[in-house]
Scaffold this motif. Structure first.
Motif, PDB file in Angstrom:
ATOM      1  N   GLN A   1     -23.377   9.088  -6.022  1.00  0.00           N
ATOM      2  CA  GLN A   1     -23.276  10.131  -7.038  1.00  0.00           C
ATOM      3  C   GLN A   1     -24.117  11.350  -6.676  1.00  0.00           C
ATOM      4  N   VAL A   2     -25.303  11.114  -6.157  1.00  0.00           N
ATOM      5  CA  VAL A   2     -26.189  12.225  -5.800  1.00  0.00           C
ATOM      6  C   VAL A   2     -25.597  13.036  -4.657  1.00  0.00           C
ATOM      7  N   GLN A   3     -25.087  12.368  -3.639  1.00  0.00           N
ATOM      8  CA  GLN A   3     -24.536  13.101  -2.497  1.00  0.00           C
ATOM      9  C   GLN A   3     -23.246  13.835  -2.859  1.00  0.00           C
ATOM     10  N   ALA A   4     -22.515  13.353  -3.854  1.00  0.00           N
ATOM     11  CA  ALA A   4     -21.329  14.083  -4.302  1.00  0.00           C
ATOM     12  C   ALA A   4     -21.738  15.428  -4.899  1.00  0.00           C
ATOM     13  N   ALA A   5     -22.886  15.458  -5.587  1.00  0.00           N
ATOM     14  CA  ALA A   5     -23.369  16.700  -6.198  1.00  0.00           C
ATOM     15  C   ALA A   5     -24.191  17.547  -5.228  1.00  0.00           C
ATOM     16  N   HIS A   6     -24.759  16.913  -4.196  1.00  0.00           N
ATOM     17  CA  HIS A   6     -25.594  17.620  -3.205  1.00  0.00           C
ATOM     18  C   HIS A   6     -25.106  17.244  -1.814  1.00  0.00           C
ATOM     19  N   PRO A   7     -23.955  17.762  -1.396  1.00  0.00           N
ATOM     20  CA  PRO A   7     -23.341  17.302  -0.139  1.00  0.00           C
ATOM     21  C   PRO A   7     -24.165  17.593   1.107  1.00  0.00           C
ATOM     22  N   GLN A   8     -25.091  18.561   1.059  1.00  0.00           N
ATOM     23  CA  GLN A   8     -25.904  18.879   2.229  1.00  0.00           C
ATOM     24  C   GLN A   8     -27.203  18.083   2.277  1.00  0.00           C
ATOM     25  N   LEU A   9     -27.419  17.260   1.286  1.00  0.00           N
ATOM     26  CA  LEU A   9     -28.657  16.502   1.191  1.00  0.00           C
ATOM     27  C   LEU A   9     -28.762  15.500   2.345  1.00  0.00           C
ATOM     28  N   VAL A  10     -29.941  15.453   2.975  1.00  0.00           N
ATOM     29  CA  VAL A  10     -30.222  14.480   4.024  1.00  0.00           C
ATOM     30  C   VAL A  10     -30.973  13.312   3.389  1.00  0.00           C
TER      31      VAL A  10
ATOM     32  N   ALA B   1     -44.485  16.572  -7.514  1.00  0.00           N
ATOM     33  CA  ALA B   1     -43.376  17.224  -8.218  1.00  0.00           C
ATOM     34  C   ALA B   1     -42.072  16.599  -7.729  1.00  0.00           C
ATOM     35  N   GLN B   2     -41.221  16.203  -8.658  1.00  0.00           N
ATOM     36  CA  GLN B   2     -39.969  15.559  -8.285  1.00  0.00           C
ATOM     37  C   GLN B   2     -38.903  16.603  -7.968  1.00  0.00           C
ATOM     38  N   SER B   3     -38.272  16.451  -6.818  1.00  0.00           N
ATOM     39  CA  SER B   3     -37.212  17.374  -6.429  1.00  0.00           C
ATOM     40  C   SER B   3     -35.980  17.145  -7.298  1.00  0.00           C
ATOM     41  N   PRO B   4     -35.075  18.151  -7.378  1.00  0.00           N
ATOM     42  CA  PRO B   4     -33.828  17.939  -8.143  1.00  0.00           C
ATOM     43  C   PRO B   4     -33.054  16.723  -7.664  1.00  0.00           C
ATOM     44  N   ALA B   5     -33.051  16.482  -6.344  1.00  0.00           N
ATOM     45  CA  ALA B   5     -32.329  15.326  -5.815  1.00  0.00           C
ATOM     46  C   ALA B   5     -32.965  14.019  -6.277  1.00  0.00           C
ATOM     47  N   ALA B   6     -34.301  13.955  -6.299  1.00  0.00           N
ATOM     48  CA  ALA B   6     -34.985  12.746  -6.747  1.00  0.00           C
ATOM     49  C   ALA B   6     -34.724  12.497  -8.225  1.00  0.00           C
ATOM     50  N   LEU B   7     -34.736  13.560  -9.025  1.00  0.00           N
ATOM     51  CA  LEU B   7     -34.461  13.416 -10.454  1.00  0.00           C
ATOM     52  C   LEU B   7     -33.023  12.948 -10.686  1.00  0.00           C
ATOM     53  N   ALA B   8     -32.081  13.533  -9.922  1.00  0.00           N
ATOM     54  CA  ALA B   8     -30.679  13.129 -10.054  1.00  0.00           C
ATOM     55  C   ALA B   8     -30.485  11.680  -9.626  1.00  0.00           C
ATOM     56  N   PHE B   9     -31.181  11.274  -8.579  1.00  0.00           N
ATOM     57  CA  PHE B   9     -31.066   9.893  -8.109  1.00  0.00           C
ATOM     58  C   PHE B   9     -31.555   8.915  -9.173  1.00  0.00           C
ATOM     59  N   MET B  10     -32.696   9.204  -9.784  1.00  0.00           N
ATOM     60  CA  MET B  10     -33.215   8.297 -10.791  1.00  0.00           C
ATOM     61  C   MET B  10     -32.314   8.254 -12.029  1.00  0.00           C
ATOM     62  N   THR B  11     -31.695   9.386 -12.381  1.00  0.00           N
ATOM     63  CA  THR B  11     -30.740   9.388 -13.492  1.00  0.00           C
ATOM     64  C   THR B  11     -29.568   8.468 -13.170  1.00  0.00           C
ATOM     65  N   ALA B  12     -29.096   8.520 -11.920  1.00  0.00           N
ATOM     66  CA  ALA B  12     -27.984   7.671 -11.499  1.00  0.00           C
ATOM     67  C   ALA B  12     -28.393   6.199 -11.458  1.00  0.00           C
ATOM     68  N   VAL B  13     -29.633   5.919 -11.048  1.00  0.00           N
ATOM     69  CA  VAL B  13     -30.117   4.537 -11.029  1.00  0.00           C
ATOM     70  C   VAL B  13     -30.142   3.971 -12.439  1.00  0.00           C
TER      71      VAL B  13
ATOM     72  N   GLY C   1     -27.721   0.618 -16.619  1.00  0.00           N
ATOM     73  CA  GLY C   1     -27.460   0.619 -18.050  1.00  0.00           C
ATOM     74  C   GLY C   1     -28.693   0.843 -18.892  1.00  0.00           C
ATOM     75  N   THR C   2     -29.703   1.558 -18.342  1.00  0.00           N
ATOM     76  CA  THR C   2     -30.931   1.767 -19.096  1.00  0.00           C
ATOM     77  C   THR C   2     -31.018   3.145 -19.722  1.00  0.00           C
ATOM     78  N   GLY C   3     -30.115   4.057 -19.379  1.00  0.00           N
ATOM     79  CA  GLY C   3     -30.098   5.377 -20.014  1.00  0.00           C
ATOM     80  C   GLY C   3     -31.288   6.225 -19.648  1.00  0.00           C
ATOM     81  N   MET C   4     -31.991   6.748 -20.660  1.00  0.00           N
ATOM     82  CA  MET C   4     -33.118   7.645 -20.444  1.00  0.00           C
ATOM     83  C   MET C   4     -34.312   6.877 -19.884  1.00  0.00           C
ATOM     84  N   PRO C   5     -35.270   7.597 -19.263  1.00  0.00           N
ATOM     85  CA  PRO C   5     -36.472   6.927 -18.765  1.00  0.00           C
ATOM     86  C   PRO C   5     -37.139   6.140 -19.886  1.00  0.00           C
ATOM     87  N   ASN C   6     -37.607   4.935 -19.546  1.00  0.00           N
ATOM     88  CA  ASN C   6     -38.234   4.115 -20.577  1.00  0.00           C
ATOM     89  C   ASN C   6     -39.420   3.365 -20.006  1.00  0.00           C
TER      90      ASN C   6
END
Length: 322
Positions: free
Chosen positions: A112-121, A281-293, A298-303
């Motif tokens: 999911q993250v790479q679909a939104a950030h195709p240039q991400l390494v 500081a969390q990068s946008p990619a790291a934040l997106a990855f954790m949202t996808a995780v 099935g845990t939704g928001m950070p808890n």
């Protein structure tokens, strides 16, 4: 202080020998020794106790270590972000995961993250908690996904509880013990060979407690591996049984390759967790990855985000994470 001296200091603190530190930073033992002596002279304190060929941190060295880790880790992250901003290279996401997280959760979230950030390494590293947490503190990886760590961890690490997990007993779908609603008798489980995942001692402890409670000796594994995927593949193709994290086997159970038998192991409750550096500081990619995780689990928001000193997170999690 110079940055190179902090790097040499951290290498020596972890390797505990000038030879090992020199190999890590690609310098001679004499060069590392000179650098450390200059740092100690600059600070006016002794950072290491010399004990023959090995060294250990003094209280002053222990005081310096978390600051040195934070400085070097943040500098690495700044360099990555600067290069991405300048177009020198794409943004980076470096993930560390214990084997139980690699079969389904990490690939699902990363796709999911790479679909939104195709240039991400992206780089994915696997090891046990101890090694991954050290690499996290050095800034070599951005996030760690793991079973709950066995002990209190460094105060510079923040741990987020993601979801509960358990150890299940796996068998091939065509295995003689694969059918029926009732759990197989403990003695029947000993009629078949077992495969052990050596970096998942939690499973070994659960089995030990289960068979001991039944008045039996636990099975002696005929096959041992560090790979949960190999273990699942072996179970699919043989009559072997395996104790494994329910999350690690979820995809293979869903596709019917293996089945989880209703064996009530005696292990205490435990959790899957995510860890990051507290001051990073969390990068946008790291934040997106954790949202996808979280979505995949099935845990939704950070808890239940806690700092490492929160012992409640670690309750009942004495075996080493794997």
């Amino acid at each position: 202080m110079e940055l190179r001296q902090l790097l040499h200091f951290l290498a020596l603190a972890e390797e505990r020998s000038f030879r090992g530190a020199g190999e890590r930073v690609h310098l001679t033992q004499q060069a590392v020794s000179k650098s450390i002596a200059q740092l100690e002279a600059r600070l006016g304190v002794q950072l290491f106790e010399r004990e023959g060929r090995s060294v250990s941190l003094t209280p002053f060295g222990e005081l310096l270590r978390p600051h040195a880790q934070a400085i070097t880790a943040e500098l690495r992250q700044f360099e990555d972000e600067l290069d991405a901003r300048l177009g020198v290279r794409a943004g980076r996401l470096r993930i560390g995961a214990t084997p139980s997280m690699l079969g389904d959760i990490v690939p699902s979230a990363l796709s999911q993250v790479q679909a939104a950030h195709p240039q991400l390494v992206v780089s994915v590293h696997t090891a046990d908690w101890d090694l991954l947490s050290r690499r996290l503190l050095r800034g070599e990886i951005d996030l760690v996904l793991s079973t709950a760590p066995p002990d209190a961890v460094d105060e510079l690490v923040v741990v987020e509880r993601l979801c509960p997990a358990s150890i299940v007993v796996l068998a091939a779908s065509g295995h003689p013990l694969a059918t029926g609603d009732a759990a197989p008798a403990p003695a029947r489980l000993l009629d078949y060979p077992w495969i052990e995942i050596v970096n998942l001692p939690r499973a070994a402890q659960d089995l030990q407690e289960y068979f001991t409670a039944a008045g039996l000796s636990p099975p002696l594994a005929r096959t041992r591996t560090e790979s949960s995927q190999f273990a699942i593949g072996w179970v699919e193709r043989t009559d072997a049984l395996c104790a494994l994290s329910s999350r690690a086997a979820a995809r293979d159970i869903a596709t019917g390759g293996v089945v989880a038998r209703p064996v009530q192991l005696a292990g205490r409750p435990w959790h899957l967790v995510a860890a990051r550096r507290r001051r990073a500081a969390q990068s946008p990619a790291a934040l997106a990855f954790m949202t996808a995780v979280r979505a995949a689990l099935g845990t939704g928001m950070p808890n239940d985000t806690v700092v490492a000193s929160d012992r409640e997170l670690l309750a009942g999690s004495r075996p080493s994470a794997g």
